[in-house]
Design an enzyme around this catalytic site. Structure first.
Site, PDB file in Angstrom:
ATOM      1  CD  GLU A  94      -2.861   0.803   2.459  1.00 33.16           C
ATOM      2  OE1 GLU A  94      -3.305  -0.345   2.668  1.00 33.16           O
ATOM      3  OE2 GLU A  94      -3.114   1.760   3.186  1.00 33.16           O
ATOM      4  CG  ASP A  95       1.588   2.934   3.280  1.00 28.56           C
ATOM      5  OD1 ASP A  95       0.579   3.229   2.605  1.00 28.56           O
ATOM      6  OD2 ASP A  95       1.584   2.830   4.502  1.00 28.56           O
TER       7      ASP A  95
END
Ligand code: MN
Length: 750
Positions: A94-95
């Site tokens: 996600e990051d």
């Protein structure tokens, strides 16, 4: 979610990170095999490198978050090495730049599946509720691997434990989401400890003063409580060990701050008046086959010393809760005449109660007896069914279904043959019929509860025996939707109604076809949609079925002429009014009458800007008063509404529509009028009561807008609406009324 780019890490960081990682390794029970060891190391290195440039809001290196989530998975949930690998990697896709494909290549199918489940869906900006869609995704993956939802719990727990560094309005959003979704989910998964911590942290965010009040009082009364528990234990510990011939553990546990708070709130009692601030837990360590009988023996011994209160006896050993909880509960009258809750359980039951789902798997092979071999499987099946049914509806609808069905407490009822069925609390006899089979539900004519005929919307109680009487000619009707609460029943009724409408529409179509043929030599197909609209129906299906029911005045067709195969409206003719008219917009939820806002709009700041940049008004469900903690909600139609953070609707708004929530603050103090309602209860001291109350308020220079009072049996309840300029003035009024001897309680209504 909390990171900010910073320059290269320094030596201090490296030392902190290494220490945290070593702690994690230490938390894993038993020696690891070479493969697990290698994978955990590899996951740590990959995550540390990927998150290297990121820091959390608190300033610490980001990687400490996944490490801590992994530790929670091991120590507080009881998960193993695979979960550790996934927890370490949970924010990587996600990051950071790392892709799911890379993770798959390095760690294989299972880890990739779980990490994917933990990665938020992107491109949800145009979605109605990203929160709901993300949760749906987590749950779908949970069906393949339950560890997804458990790691998600650990993730949320760590974010909450470190929430202090976030802005207040973000804290409120997270608290709302946690209390509407994560806390009930933790409960359902049997993670009681985590659920309590969720609730306590949320309470601290939403009601900080009350939280600290209770925490302080708990601390002050701790010594007295410990002494009492000792006194309670002394005689029974000896008797239990002698008579059972085993070691018995007795512990006294204080209740959570949240549960004390909700008791004060729902029962309207003071802290000092809550007798069960703690529960006594008696744990017996015996083999599986002796558990039940030993627990009941322990019950018999305890009640030799302390008188039991029969209504409080609950046997969740014979009938475990749907989340797998097993225990024998009762309340007894202890020393000094105080009520004490006693929980009796085996060491295994205690382990499951503390660790929930994960512990359950540990005992799964062992458990052959008893009733709850399949509780979790049953629950997962229910999730599966709810998800399948949700395919058609919106994610928000799904979330509502999910909450009402899978998060609620349950009732245990029986078929005439004595087979037990578990349904959510509030389920009706009709829900029961649908739970047997959808045909039984659809043809349900009447029900007998414990051999007596009852209405089909009879609310089920524990232990009811239900007989469904069917009739082949019976059909579901619209109002059945109000008689059921389970997703299964609702979906089947909806489907049946749709099917019926479809059949009706086919009949209506024939009628219309004849008319059009005779009058215009025109076909139905090309004209039906236009005519439906002209006659005021939302769609063709509704129009055609209304024709079949003879609810449409087809003489209206004379307003048309044929132009080839199409009908054209003759100029000057007017369409009839539609029969039922538009559905009215939903009424705002309860609350006082709408107020005339005298407030100068610049006095509220929304998102840091003067409020008059927005079209805003004050929500009538909670009537904020200057000084209340508030937030702004951007409505779909009515512009921006200012709510109190304690508004009863706040959790729903914050959890489902968090992207519509803006920060709001009060501006400089300017004289303004707000209406707030307070509830006064007390002993009816005769005809002078109203006069005394109103005089006291008027003396403070506060105007009363309305006053109503009811009473019976020497007790009264008054509702007073006041016009105040801020919370100080309101609190002044509340304090003043509390001075009266005959007043028991004064509180602001929410
Ligand atoms: Mn995370």
């Amino acid at each position: 979610m909390l990171q900010a780019n910073i320059p290269e890490g320094n030596d201090d960081d490296t030392a902190i990170i290494q220490r945290a990682y070593r702690n994690l390794l230490k938390s894993l029970p038993g020696p690891l095999n070479a493969e697990d060891k290698h994978n955990i190391r590899a996951a740590f290195e990959l995550a540390a490198k990927a998150h290297q440039q990121q820091r959390r809001k608190s300033g610490e290196p980001y990687i400490l978050h996944p490490i801590e989530v992994a530790r929670i998975c091991v120590e507080e949930i009881g998960l193993g090495p695979t979960a550790v690998v996934c927890a370490l990697l949970h924010d990587v896709v996600e990051d950071t730049d790392v892709t799911l494909r890379e993770i798959h290549g390095q760690f294989g199918d299972r880890v990739a599946l779980i990490v994917d489940g933990l990665t938020k869906l992107d491109s949800l900006h145009d979605s109605e509720s990203p929160q709901a869609e993300n949760l749906t995704k987590v749950l779908r993956t949970m069906l393949t691997d339950v560890r997804v939802v458990l790691i998600k719990m650990a993730d949320r727990l760590h974010n909450l434990r470190t929430i202090k560094s976030m802005a207040q309005h973000k804290q409120l959003k997270i608290a709302a989401e946690t209390s509407t979704i994560y806390a009930p989910l933790a409960h359902r998964l049997g993670l009681y400890k985590i659920k309590s911590e969720f609730q306590d942290i949320c309470l601290k965010i939403t009601h900080p003063e009350e939280y600290h009040d209770i925490a302080e009082q708990l601390a002050q009364t701790r010594r007295a409580r410990e002494l009492y528990i000792e006194e309670f234990k002394r005689p029974i510990q000896k008797a239990l060990e002698e008579q059972l011939g085993i070691e018995v553990k007795i512990i006294g546990r204080p209740k959570s701050i949240y549960s004390i708070w909700s008791k004060i709130r729902t029962k309207l009692v003071a802290f000092e008046d809550i007798y069960d601030l703690f529960a006594i837990r008696i744990i017996v360590d015996v083999p599986l086959e002796r558990e039940k009988v030993t627990c009941w023996q322990a019950y018999a011994i305890v009640t030799d010393f302390y008188k039991p209160i029969p209504e409080r006896l609950k046997d969740w050993i014979t009938n475990p809760k749907a989340n797998g909880y097993e225990s024998l509960h009762t309340s007894v009258i202890g020393p000094k005449g105080l009520y004490v809750e006693v929980q009796i359980r085996s060491a295994r039951m205690d382990d499951i109660a503390e660790h929930g789902f994960a512990a359950h798997w540990k005992y799964k092979g062992v458990r052959g007896v008893g009733n709850n071999a399949n509780v979790f499987e049953n629950w997962l099946n229910q999730v599966r069914e709810t998800l399948e049914n949700a395919l058609s509806g919106s994610a928000v609808e799904f979330l509502a279904d999910f909450q009402s069905n899978l998060f609620s407490e349950e009732v245990h009822v029986f078929t005439p043959k004595g087979e037990m069925k578990i349904l959510p609390e509030g389920a009706t006899a009709l829900d029961f019929a649908f739970s047997i089979h959808s045909d039984v539900g659809c043809t349900c004519r009447a029900v007998k509860i414990n051999h007596r005929v009852e209405r089909i919307n009879y609310k089920l109680k524990n232990g009811d025996q239900i007989q469904v009487i069917t009739d082949r000619n019976q059909r579901p009707s619209e109002d059945w939707m109000h008689h059921v609460i389970t997703a299964k029943a609702k979906n089947r009724i909806r489907a049946a109604l749709k099917e019926e409408k479809r059949q009706l529409a086919a009949l209506g179509r024939e009628t219309l076809e004849r008319k059009l043929q005779n009058q215009f030599k025109a076909p139905v197909e090309e004209n039906a949609d236009m005519l439906a609209k002209w006659f005021g129906f939302p769609n063709r299906l509704e129009f055609l079925s209304a024709i079949a029911l003879e609810q449409v005045d087809l003489s209206g067709l004379k307003s048309f002429r044929a132009d080839g195969s199409r009908l054209v409206e003759i100029e000057g003719e007017k369409a009839p009014q539609s029969g039922d008219g538009e559905p009215k917009p939903a009424e705002p939820l309860t609350g006082a009458k709408p107020l005339k806002q005298a407030i100068n709009k610049a006095d509220v700041f929304i998102n840091g800007e003067p409020g008059n940049y927005y079209v805003f008004s004050f929500a009538t469900c909670c009537n904020p008063v200057q000084g209340d903690p508030i937030f702004a909600y951007v409505g779909a139609k009515e512009g921006v509404k200012i709510h109190r953070t304690t508004c009863p609707n706040a959790p729903i708004l914050l959890a489902n529509y968090e992207y519509r929530v803006l920060k709001a603050e009060w501006g400089a103090t300017v004289k303004a009028d707000f209406v707030a309602t307070i509830l006064v209860t007390g002993i009816d001291a005769g005809p002078g009561v109203i006069q005394q109350l109103t005089d006291r308020i008027s003396n403070l220079g506060i105007n009363i807008r309305s006053f109503s009072i009811t009473g019976e049996g020497g007790y009264f309840e008054g509702r007073i609406s006041l016009v105040v300029s801020n919370t100080d003035q309101l609190n002044q009024a509340i304090l003043a009324l509390k001075q009266f001897k005959f007043v028991a309680n004064v509180s602001r209504m929410e």
